[in-house]
Design a protein around this motif. Structure first.
Motif, short mmCIF file in Angstrom:
data_model
loop_
_atom_site.label_atom_id
_atom_site.label_comp_id
_atom_site.label_asym_id
_atom_site.label_seq_id
_atom_site.Cartn_x
_atom_site.Cartn_y
_atom_site.Cartn_z
N TYR A 49 -7.56 -0.11 1.96
CA TYR A 49 -7.43 1.34 1.75
C TYR A 49 -7.77 1.79 0.33
O TYR A 49 -8.52 2.77 0.17
CB TYR A 49 -6.03 1.81 2.14
N HIS A 53 -10.74 4.40 0.45
CA HIS A 53 -10.32 5.79 0.23
C HIS A 53 -10.84 6.33 -1.10
O HIS A 53 -11.35 7.46 -1.17
CB HIS A 53 -8.80 5.89 0.27
N ASN A 54 -10.73 5.54 -2.16
CA ASN A 54 -11.21 6.03 -3.46
C ASN A 54 -12.71 6.23 -3.47
O ASN A 54 -13.20 7.20 -4.08
CB ASN A 54 -10.78 5.07 -4.56
N GLU A 57 -13.48 9.43 -1.84
CA GLU A 57 -13.11 10.56 -2.70
C GLU A 57 -13.87 10.58 -4.02
O GLU A 57 -13.61 11.45 -4.86
CB GLU A 57 -11.60 10.51 -2.98
N SER A 111 -10.02 6.33 11.21
CA SER A 111 -9.88 6.90 9.88
C SER A 111 -10.56 6.04 8.83
O SER A 111 -11.29 6.54 7.95
CB SER A 111 -8.39 7.06 9.55
N GLU A 115 -13.90 7.16 6.57
CA GLU A 115 -13.89 7.16 5.11
C GLU A 115 -14.92 6.19 4.55
O GLU A 115 -15.55 6.48 3.52
CB GLU A 115 -12.49 6.83 4.59
#
Length: 414
Positions: A49, A53-54, A57, A111, A115
């Motif tokens: 994650y 995730h980073n 983003e 998810s 991402e």
């Protein structure tokens, strides 16, 4: 010892007491691997994650630690982020390739995939703060190969959904690697797998790089599933970290594309299956395994060849999928039940089982550690597969040290 084996038959990893005390229905779930799978999913998700995730983003370079081994000899900001991406997605790929469903696992998988796809676009976008370096240094030869390997492992999940601009950018980055050469050892497979991926999508590829990798690995085979890593043999886990998984997948691609021999592929699978037998046998009843050789900071990547052999359902005779599940689950509980391998923000720390920076090599940084995801490849098998749905079984060392009947070990001639 008899009581110990009975407990193992109820739970692959001697799960927490409160879980064992639950209802008969839940005990049935434990026995057939549902709890094991849930634990694997939770652990892989937790590990992956922060990277995924980073990157989605556009905060990977901002937030990822830059921990390095003693005597670190690379330009860390030029290489560590691509290391983190390639290694994480290569381990995730088989799981992300499974179809969507409405289960809790299915929602987590969807998810993570969404991402990652967003992050992949960012990683090759020159305007993104997380644009990654393929164009300089030698290390990107390695980690571009892990990106390419992930695309080969899950083309419909990770490659085909990308927009055309992003696909074009990846092709350009992969082709830019041809300006450099790497070490004369397992690194030959990195060039081979990247060029093989280009072949798989109909792009111009360099057949010389592919064939050179295949030919040298044939020459470096020393018997009974072991390849030397270059001209001289190294006693470490690189046969599992890199050699067997990449060679098998490269040879399969070549056979499928009529550019290589099906017999070569079958021989490589037989050898990987034998290597899997070794790996299953080194897992102790307690879930520990020998710590030796280079790159022990890669943790559960030690078992990539075993996990991949189970994933393609080519385990050796006498090694049942359920016993492999139980052995690997025990290892993962041993290593990941606590938070000793993660920092306060969830990033992997430099070490083997805890923060142990002295074990790191001179090429190891935070991004390198995400090889650990490659021990989880068997999550690519659906939950109803025998690997997950069958009853818990003791693995070889449990039976051996418990005085149970086991078959003798034997070499292969091929």
């Amino acid at each position: 010892m008899k009581k110990y084996i009975i407990v193992l038959l109820l739970s692959c990893a001697i799960l927490p007491v409160q879980l064992l005390a639950q209802s008969k229905t839940n005990k049935k779930q434990i026995a057939n691997g549902a709890a094991d799978r849930a634990f694997w999913v939770k652990t892989l998700y937790k590990m992956s994650y922060p990277v995924v995730h980073n990157l989605a983003e556009e905060t990977l370079k901002k937030n990822m630690p830059l921990e390095k081994g003693d005597g670190y000899g690379l330009n860390v900001t030029k290489v560590t982020y691509l290391e983190a991406l390639g290694r994480t997605m290569s381990g995730l790929a088989p799981w992300l390739a499974l179809p969507d469903d409405d289960t809790e696992e299915g929602k987590m998988r969807k998810s993570m995939r969404q991402e990652l796809l967003k992050g992949l676009a960012n990683s090759v976008n020159p305007a993104s703060p997380d644009y990654m370096n393929y164009r300089t240094e030698s290390q990107p030869l390695v980690d571009a190969a892990f990106v390419a390997h992930a695309f080969l492992r899950a083309p419909k999940a990770l490659w085909e959904p990308l927009d055309e601009i992003t696909k074009k950018r990846f092709v350009e980055e992969f082709k830019s690697l041809r300006t450099r050469s790497g070490a004369y050892n397992n690194w030959l497979l990195f060039a081979g797998i990247t060029e093989g991926f280009l072949l798989s999508i109909g792009e111009q590829y360099d057949p010389a790089r592919v064939q050179f990798a295949v030919n040298k690995l044939k020459e470096w085979y020393v018997g009974d599933s072991w390849y030397s890593d270059g001209a001289k043999f190294s006693m470490d886990y690189y046969n599992s970290f890199v050699i067997h998984p990449m060679l098998v997948d490269l040879l399969k691609l070549l056979a499928d594309k009529k550019r290589g021999s099906l017999n070569d592929y079958n021989t490589a699978v037989e050898r990987m299956s034998r290597q899997a037998a070794y790996l299953e046998r080194v897992i102790s009843p307690e879930g520990t395994f020998p710590v030796y050789g280079r790159s022990m900071t890669y943790r559960t990547a030690v078992f990539q060849a075993l996990a991949q052999t189970a994933l393609i359902e080519k385990l050796p005779e006498g090694v049942e999928p359920e016993q492999v599940r139980c052995a690997l689950t025990k290892v993962m509980h041993k290593m990941y039940d606590g938070n000793q391998n993660f920092d306060k923000d969830g990033w992997l720390v430099l070490g083997f089982n805890g923060h142990q920076p002295k074990i790191a090599d001179s090429y190891t940084s935070t991004g390198s550690l995400y090889m650990a995801t490659m021990g989880f490849l068997t999550l690519g098998l659906p939950a109803e597969n025998k690997f997950w749905s069958g009853p818990a079984l003791p693995w070889t060392s449990v039976k051996a040290w418990g005085g149970e009947m086991i078959m003798r070990d034997h070499k292969i001639e091929n």
